[in-house]
Scaffold this active site. Structure first.
Site, mmCIF file in Angstrom:
data_model
loop_
_atom_site.group_PDB
_atom_site.id
_atom_site.type_symbol
_atom_site.label_atom_id
_atom_site.label_comp_id
_atom_site.label_asym_id
_atom_site.label_seq_id
_atom_site.Cartn_x
_atom_site.Cartn_y
_atom_site.Cartn_z
ATOM 1 N N TYR A 145 0.843 -1.021 0.031
ATOM 2 C CA TYR A 145 0.114 -0.027 -0.009
ATOM 3 C C TYR A 145 0.845 1.165 0.101
ATOM 4 C CZ TYR A 145 -3.704 3.202 1.641
ATOM 5 O OH TYR A 145 -4.603 4.305 1.851
ATOM 6 N N ASN A 174 -6.161 9.755 8.182
ATOM 7 C CA ASN A 174 -7.352 8.885 8.443
ATOM 8 C C ASN A 174 -8.794 9.715 8.425
ATOM 9 O OD1 ASN A 174 -4.786 7.964 9.816
ATOM 10 N ND2 ASN A 174 -6.332 6.353 10.356
ATOM 11 N N VAL A 187 -9.825 1.596 12.677
ATOM 12 C CA VAL A 187 -10.080 1.475 14.065
ATOM 13 C C VAL A 187 -11.396 2.122 14.381
ATOM 14 C CG1 VAL A 187 -8.861 3.884 14.244
ATOM 15 C CG2 VAL A 187 -8.957 2.214 16.080
ATOM 16 N N SER A 189 -14.430 2.277 12.961
ATOM 17 C CA SER A 189 -15.525 1.314 12.917
ATOM 18 C C SER A 189 -15.505 0.252 13.710
ATOM 19 C CB SER A 189 -16.011 0.941 11.260
ATOM 20 O OG SER A 189 -14.588 0.524 10.907
ATOM 21 N N GLY A 207 -1.772 1.246 22.697
ATOM 22 C CA GLY A 207 -2.669 2.342 22.593
ATOM 23 C C GLY A 207 -2.159 3.727 22.699
ATOM 24 N N THR A 208 -0.585 3.840 22.883
ATOM 25 C CA THR A 208 -0.380 5.239 22.774
ATOM 26 C C THR A 208 0.132 5.923 21.692
ATOM 27 O OG1 THR A 208 1.933 4.213 23.045
ATOM 28 C CG2 THR A 208 0.725 4.817 24.947
ATOM 29 N N THR A 210 -0.628 7.230 17.744
ATOM 30 C CA THR A 210 -1.712 8.339 17.788
ATOM 31 C C THR A 210 -2.026 8.568 16.255
ATOM 32 O OG1 THR A 210 -0.013 10.087 17.034
ATOM 33 C CG2 THR A 210 -0.381 9.984 19.306
ATOM 34 N N ARG A 211 -3.388 9.116 16.039
ATOM 35 C CA ARG A 211 -3.844 9.202 14.705
ATOM 36 C C ARG A 211 -4.717 10.692 14.898
ATOM 37 N NH1 ARG A 211 -0.941 5.489 13.731
ATOM 38 N NH2 ARG A 211 -1.133 3.706 12.506
ATOM 39 N N PRO A 274 2.573 2.742 12.286
ATOM 40 C CA PRO A 274 2.964 4.108 12.617
ATOM 41 C C PRO A 274 2.639 4.510 13.914
ATOM 42 C CG PRO A 274 2.000 4.110 10.337
ATOM 43 C CD PRO A 274 1.667 2.797 11.126
#
Ligand code: NAD
Ligand code: UDP
Length: 314
Positions: A145, A174, A187, A189, A207-208, A210-211, A274
């Site tokens: 991708y 995103n 993430v 949905s 979970g640290t 970021t987006r 990422p």
């Protein structure tokens, strides 16, 4: 004059919203899709419009169409789906893009490529500006991708320089909203569906990471502004919402908004995920007068509403 506009990937999440907007604006729309991740249902409300046409076609095969503008969105966007058949993903981004550029060249159509923040890879520069060249693993599971989309950008620029094609590049960060597929795997949905169903929320890693999440209507506005803007500005331009959240914060927000009893379940972090991502949108503001309007909480509420109904009908 009515414009005839080709939207490849038009039956997907973003594409269906774009077709809807372009149809509302009185254009003639050719929506082309192979229905890999998109569906006819996404555009079923447009099928009775005499200015809307739906074609089942795979862009890795040539196609001859007479159009004035092309939005090239054909390509699965969710890591789950683009990694399922990685060779197909890179073919879509190279052979497919060459075919779509072929239409642009022959029909003298303007073309906008839906590129991605993934071209920055796992970035050392934060927030990401268009000048940053990125840090992409060329041999990893995301490469089909990431490298595919980088090759697509290269093709857009080479067709511009060599053949005078009026090509433009938007790097989409995103984006979420109604009509994401229930099995999309991205993430927003995933978390909404898990929360609504009272299932564990699958946070990958700790979970640290970021987006920055952009609501679909804002993105559609940005894409149309880029296409219709001054042709001397052809990008690449970042389009996205610069408000940055950790994935854990996103999970907690969605649990709160859905009043869910779901618990967080930590799962292994996928390879090359990422660690941080946030667009610098100074260029989009300056050149297009564009910035996103919808804040995350309001956008999530609309998206949760959509999935509440969608889940009743499955
Ligand atoms: P999506 O998976 O919902 O839509 C992609 C559409 O392309 C689907 O309808 C699919 O069936 C179609 N398609 C895939 N391969 C094709 C092929 N070979 N020929 C014809 N059609 C094909 O994803 P989306 O979120 O709507 O993304 C649309 C575009 O925007 C993609 O190019 C994606 O890379 C880009 N993008 C999206 C995001 C995002 O967050 N939504 C972020 C960055 C880039
Ligand atoms: N993610 C997660 N749980 C999920 C799906 C995704 O924690 O069920 C994480 C994923 O590891 C990534 C982020 O959420 O760090 C965004 O993932 P997504 O697949 O939506 O898009 P990406 O930005 O990675 O292309």
């Amino acid at each position: 004059m009515i414009k005839r506009i080709l939207v490849t990937g038009g039956a997907g999440f973003l594409g269906s919203h774009l077709c809807e907007r372009l149809a509302q604006e009185g254009n003639d729309i050719v929506c082309l899709d192979n229905f890999y991740t998109g569906t006819k249902e996404n555009v079923s409300h447009l099928l009775n419009d005499p200015h809307f046409e739906l074609i089942r076609h795979d862009i890795i095969n040539p196609v001859y169409l007479e159009v004035d503008e092309i939005y090239n969105l054909a390509c699965p966007a969710s890591p789950v789906h683009y990694q399922l058949n990685p060779i197909k993903t890179i073919k879509t981004n190279v052979m497919g893009v060459i075919n779509v550029l072929g239409i642009a060249k022959r029909a003298k159509a303007k073309i906008l490529q839906a590129s991605t923040s993934e071209i920055y890879g796992d970035p050392e520069v934060h927030p990401q500006t268009e000048k940053y060249w990125g840090r992409v693993n060329p041999v990893g599971i995301r490469s089909c991708y990431d490298e595919g989309k980088r090759a697509a950008e290269c093709l857009m620029m080479d067709y511009r320089r060599q053949n005078g094609v009026n090509s433009k590049i938007a790097r989409i960060f995103n984006t979420y909203g109604p009509r994401m597929a229930i099995k999309d795997g991205r993430v927003v949905s995933n978390f909404i569906i898990q929360s609504l169903q009272g299932k564990d929320i699958t946070v990958y890693g700790n979970g640290t990471q970021t987006r920055s999440f952009c609501y679909v209507d804002d993105m559609v506005n940005g894409l149309i502004r880029m296409m219709n803007g001054n042709d001397n500005f052809y990008g690449p331009v970042n389009l996205g919402n610069p408000e940055e959240f950790t994935i854990l914060e996103l999970a907690q927000k969605i649990i709160k908004l859905t009043k869910s009893t779901s618990k967080i379940s930590y799962q292994p972090l996928p390879m090359d995920d990422p660690t941080q991502r946030k667009p610098d949108i100074t260029l989009a503001k300056d050149k297009l007068g564009w910035s996103p309007k919808m804040d995350l909480e309001k956008g999530l509420i609309k998206t949760i509403e959509y999935f509440r109904n969608a889940l009743i009908n499955v």
